[in-house]
Design an enzyme around this catalytic site. Structure first.
Site, mmCIF file in Angstrom:
data_model
loop_
_atom_site.group_PDB
_atom_site.id
_atom_site.type_symbol
_atom_site.label_atom_id
_atom_site.label_comp_id
_atom_site.label_asym_id
_atom_site.label_seq_id
_atom_site.Cartn_x
_atom_site.Cartn_y
_atom_site.Cartn_z
ATOM 1 C CG PHE A 136 -12.915 55.710 19.419
ATOM 2 C CD1 PHE A 136 -13.653 56.903 19.854
ATOM 3 C CD2 PHE A 136 -11.625 55.691 19.311
ATOM 4 C CE1 PHE A 136 -13.049 57.910 20.383
ATOM 5 C CE2 PHE A 136 -11.054 56.707 20.568
ATOM 6 C CZ PHE A 136 -11.785 57.767 20.873
ATOM 7 C CG HIS A 137 -14.568 49.000 18.282
ATOM 8 N ND1 HIS A 137 -13.261 49.279 18.137
ATOM 9 C CD2 HIS A 137 -14.745 47.967 18.854
ATOM 10 C CE1 HIS A 137 -12.714 48.438 18.887
ATOM 11 N NE2 HIS A 137 -13.640 47.514 19.380
ATOM 12 C CB ALA A 138 -20.577 48.473 19.391
ATOM 13 N NE ARG A 180 -16.547 47.748 22.577
ATOM 14 C CZ ARG A 180 -16.660 46.401 22.932
ATOM 15 N NH1 ARG A 180 -15.722 45.764 23.075
ATOM 16 N NH2 ARG A 180 -17.993 46.059 23.036
#
Ligand code: T46
Length: 134
Positions: free
Chosen positions: A48-50, A95
Site C-alpha cells: 500500500f505504497h509507492a 504495490r
C-alpha cells in the site's frame, strides 16, 4: 502497463537447483539492500505504497503470493509462484502484496538503502506524483 518478469537461469544438476543473481547482469541495478518476509498471516495484505526512486525485484523463493501493480491509470495483478521468477517494480508504482501461501518467503532485492522519505503511503498523493512524473 508493461509487466517485467525476469526468468532467471537455474543451474540444475542431480543435486537440485541453484539460482545466482548478479547486479547489472541478472538484476538491472546495484543491489544495495536485501530483505524478505515470511510467516505472513492468512488474509494479510502488505505494501500500500509507492516509491519515488526505489527500484526492486520481488522473488517468491518459496510458496506463492500475488502482487497488485498500479501506475495510477492501470492496474495489473501478477502471481509469483516460482523461485526462478523475479518481478521488477520500478519507482512511481503503487504495490500491494497479498494471497500469501502459509509457506511463502518473498525476498526483495532493492536498489537503495531503506529510506522512509522515499515512500508515498497516501494513495491520492501517489496519484498526483504519478501524474506529475509520467
Ligand atoms: C516494498 C514492499 C515490496 C526496515 O527497517 N528496513 C527495510 O529495509 C524494510 C523494507 C522495512 N523496514 C521496517 C519498516 C517497518 O517498520 O520493517 C517494517 C515493515 O515494513 P513495511 O511496512 O514497509 O513492509 P511492506 O511489506 O508493507 O513493504 C515492503 C517494503 O517496505 C517496500 O519498500 O516495496 O515490501
Amino acid at each position: 502497463m508493461q509487466v517485467i518478469k525476469y526468468v532467471f537461469q537455474p543451474h540444475g544438476d542431480d543435486r537440485g537447483q541453484l539460482v545466482a543473481l548478479e547486479e547489472f547482469k541478472d538484476i538491472p541495478f546495484n543491489i544495495k539492500r536485501v530483505y524478505y518476509m515470511y510467516d505472513t498471516g492468512e488474509g494479510v495484505h502488505r505494501g500500500f505504497h509507492a516509491h519515488k526512486l526505489l527500484e526492486q525485484i520481488l522473488i517468491c523463493i518459496h510458496g506463492s503470493c500475488k502482487v497488485l501493480l498500479d501506475n495510477g491509470s492501470e492496474k495489473k495483478i501478477v502471481p509469483l509462484e516460482k523461485p526462478y521468477e523475479g518481478l521488477y517494480i520500478a519507482n512511481n508504482m503503487w504495490r500491494e502484496m497479498y494471497d500469501f501461501s502459509s509457506d511463502a518467503v518473498l525476498i526483495v532485492l532493492a536498489s537503495q538503502l531503506y529510506d522512509e522519505s522515499d515512500y508515498i503511503r497516501d494513495y491520492d498523493e501517489f496519484l498526483n506524483f504519478a501524474e506529475e512524473n509520467k
